[in-house]
Design a protein around this motif. Structure first.
Motif, PDB file in Angstrom:
ATOM      1  N   ILE A  43       0.999  -1.311   0.032  1.00  0.00           N
ATOM      2  CA  ILE A  43       0.161  -0.033   0.037  1.00  0.00           C
ATOM      3  C   ILE A  43       1.079   0.995   0.059  1.00  0.00           C
ATOM      4  O   ILE A  43       1.847   1.299   0.584  1.00  0.00           O
ATOM      5  N   PRO A  44       0.818   2.290  -0.687  1.00  0.00           N
ATOM      6  CA  PRO A  44       1.577   3.437  -0.846  1.00  0.00           C
ATOM      7  C   PRO A  44       1.980   3.950   0.521  1.00  0.00           C
ATOM      8  O   PRO A  44       0.796   4.145   1.309  1.00  0.00           O
ATOM      9  N   ASN A  45       3.125   4.314   0.972  1.00  0.00           N
ATOM     10  CA  ASN A  45       3.529   4.999   1.922  1.00  0.00           C
ATOM     11  C   ASN A  45       3.120   4.246   3.294  1.00  0.00           C
ATOM     12  O   ASN A  45       2.956   4.803   4.245  1.00  0.00           O
ATOM     13  N   THR A  46       3.025   2.929   3.333  1.00  0.00           N
ATOM     14  CA  THR A  46       2.768   2.226   4.360  1.00  0.00           C
ATOM     15  C   THR A  46       3.625   0.878   4.468  1.00  0.00           C
ATOM     16  O   THR A  46       3.672   0.200   3.446  1.00  0.00           O
ATOM     17  N   TYR A  47       4.170   1.073   5.631  1.00  0.00           N
ATOM     18  CA  TYR A  47       5.326  -0.163   5.924  1.00  0.00           C
ATOM     19  C   TYR A  47       5.229  -0.802   7.181  1.00  0.00           C
ATOM     20  O   TYR A  47       4.578  -0.395   8.202  1.00  0.00           O
ATOM     21  N   LEU A  48       5.735  -1.849   7.201  1.00  0.00           N
ATOM     22  CA  LEU A  48       6.114  -2.952   8.311  1.00  0.00           C
ATOM     23  C   LEU A  48       7.250  -2.348   9.033  1.00  0.00           C
ATOM     24  O   LEU A  48       8.308  -2.308   8.368  1.00  0.00           O
ATOM     25  N   GLN A  49       7.232  -1.694  10.217  1.00  0.00           N
ATOM     26  CA  GLN A  49       8.510  -1.007  10.931  1.00  0.00           C
ATOM     27  C   GLN A  49       8.415  -1.341  12.240  1.00  0.00           C
ATOM     28  O   GLN A  49       7.614  -1.174  13.127  1.00  0.00           O
ATOM     29  N   PRO A  50       9.804  -1.962  12.769  1.00  0.00           N
ATOM     30  CA  PRO A  50      10.261  -2.315  14.201  1.00  0.00           C
ATOM     31  C   PRO A  50       9.927  -1.148  15.049  1.00  0.00           C
ATOM     32  O   PRO A  50       9.812  -1.388  16.275  1.00  0.00           O
ATOM     33  N   ARG A  51      10.017   0.147  14.614  1.00  0.00           N
ATOM     34  CA  ARG A  51       9.955   1.259  15.495  1.00  0.00           C
ATOM     35  C   ARG A  51       8.552   1.147  16.269  1.00  0.00           C
ATOM     36  O   ARG A  51       8.599   1.711  17.436  1.00  0.00           O
ATOM     37  N   ALA A  52       7.575   0.655  15.802  1.00  0.00           N
ATOM     38  CA  ALA A  52       6.337   0.554  16.329  1.00  0.00           C
ATOM     39  C   ALA A  52       6.451  -0.480  17.517  1.00  0.00           C
ATOM     40  O   ALA A  52       5.693  -0.138  18.665  1.00  0.00           O
ATOM     41  N   ALA A  53       7.007  -1.501  17.529  1.00  0.00           N
ATOM     42  CA  ALA A  53       7.435  -2.325  18.420  1.00  0.00           C
ATOM     43  C   ALA A  53       8.166  -1.401  19.972  1.00  0.00           C
ATOM     44  O   ALA A  53       7.954  -1.677  21.094  1.00  0.00           O
ATOM     45  N   LEU A  54       9.246  -0.604  19.472  1.00  0.00           N
ATOM     46  CA  LEU A  54       9.903  -0.069  20.351  1.00  0.00           C
ATOM     47  C   LEU A  54       9.043   0.874  21.109  1.00  0.00           C
ATOM     48  O   LEU A  54       8.906   1.218  22.445  1.00  0.00           O
ATOM     49  N   LEU A  55       8.127   1.614  20.276  1.00  0.00           N
ATOM     50  CA  LEU A  55       7.167   2.679  21.245  1.00  0.00           C
ATOM     51  C   LEU A  55       6.194   1.770  21.820  1.00  0.00           C
ATOM     52  O   LEU A  55       6.055   2.277  23.231  1.00  0.00           O
ATOM     53  N   ALA A  56       5.739   0.746  21.688  1.00  0.00           N
ATOM     54  CA  ALA A  56       4.849   0.001  22.436  1.00  0.00           C
ATOM     55  C   ALA A  56       5.483  -0.454  23.713  1.00  0.00           C
ATOM     56  O   ALA A  56       5.042  -0.397  24.828  1.00  0.00           O
ATOM     57  N   PHE A  57       6.690  -0.919  23.470  1.00  0.00           N
ATOM     58  CA  PHE A  57       7.555  -1.409  24.558  1.00  0.00           C
ATOM     59  C   PHE A  57       7.959  -0.192  25.523  1.00  0.00           C
ATOM     60  O   PHE A  57       7.565  -0.170  26.789  1.00  0.00           O
ATOM     61  N   LEU A  58       8.306   0.938  24.998  1.00  0.00           N
ATOM     62  CA  LEU A  58       8.476   2.118  26.090  1.00  0.00           C
ATOM     63  C   LEU A  58       7.300   2.608  26.663  1.00  0.00           C
ATOM     64  O   LEU A  58       7.414   2.956  28.091  1.00  0.00           O
ATOM     65  N   ALA A  59       6.149   2.670  25.750  1.00  0.00           N
ATOM     66  CA  ALA A  59       5.020   2.892  26.615  1.00  0.00           C
ATOM     67  C   ALA A  59       4.482   2.042  27.733  1.00  0.00           C
ATOM     68  O   ALA A  59       4.061   2.508  28.840  1.00  0.00           O
ATOM     69  N   ALA A  60       4.662   0.739  27.436  1.00  0.00           N
ATOM     70  CA  ALA A  60       4.358  -0.170  28.400  1.00  0.00           C
ATOM     71  C   ALA A  60       5.025  -0.206  29.725  1.00  0.00           C
ATOM     72  O   ALA A  60       4.723  -0.533  30.682  1.00  0.00           O
TER      73      ALA A  60
END
Length: 183
Positions: free
Chosen positions: A32-49
């Protein structure tokens, strides 16, 4: 919910935002244009948690905005703000995950993943597309397709990598934190 914001949280925001920016270019296209699987999402979830909603919001907001500006020349605000929304929602339940206390077990893993699925839906299926339409006058079908793709990609990467980060930290890092307050 009692939230504290001290030296550990400031350090978490600084390091977290820097890592988030560095991970901006680590991406797998989702077709999908401009849409990616990115590990930064996991980092953000971890830090928020681990550190709560203020750290989650700050890392998401700062990390995404600076990453966009650094790599693309300007921030795409309709996708910056949903990162903060996601960080807030996941972070609100930080105490329930018991990651810092070393108690991130089966029940907490399920809770973390249910919350991240809901938080991702709110951020990427609701907030991002609506802001794309309002701010940038993007086509409705395009932005909701991108939102659903981002939601699915984030859910998968967080369920795998975010859970592994939380389990690892809960078992090792929570017991041996090197940050201490000086007198």
């Amino acid at each position: 919910m009692k939230t504290s914001f001290g030296v550990k949280e400031v350090v978490a925001v600084g390091i977290g935002a820097a890592l988030f920016v560095a991970l901006t270019q680590v991406q797998i296209p989702l077709g999908i244009p401009n849409t990616y699987l990115q590990p930064r999402a996991a980092l953000l979830a971890f830090l928020a948690a681990v550190f709560g909603p203020i750290v989650g919001a700050a890392v998401g907001l700062i990390g995404h905005a600076v990453g966009d500006m650094f790599f693309y020349g300007s921030a795409w605000w309709s996708w910056v703000f949903p990162e903060a929304v996601f960080g807030i929602i996941v972070g609100v339940f930080a105490k329930k995950y018991a990651i810092k206390e070393g108690g991130f077990g089966k029940k907490e893993i399920i809770h973390f993943n249910v919350v991240q699925i809901i938080a991702n839906a709110a951020a990427w299926i609701l907030v991002a597309p609506v802001l794309d339409i309002i701010i940038y006058k993007e086509p409705v079908n395009k932005v909701f397709l991108q939102g659903v793709a981002a939601w699915l990609g984030n859910v998968v990467i967080i369920a795998i990598l975010g859970t592994l980060l939380a389990v690892g930290y809960s078992k090792v890092g929570a017991k041996s934190s090197s940050l201490t307050k000086e007198d």
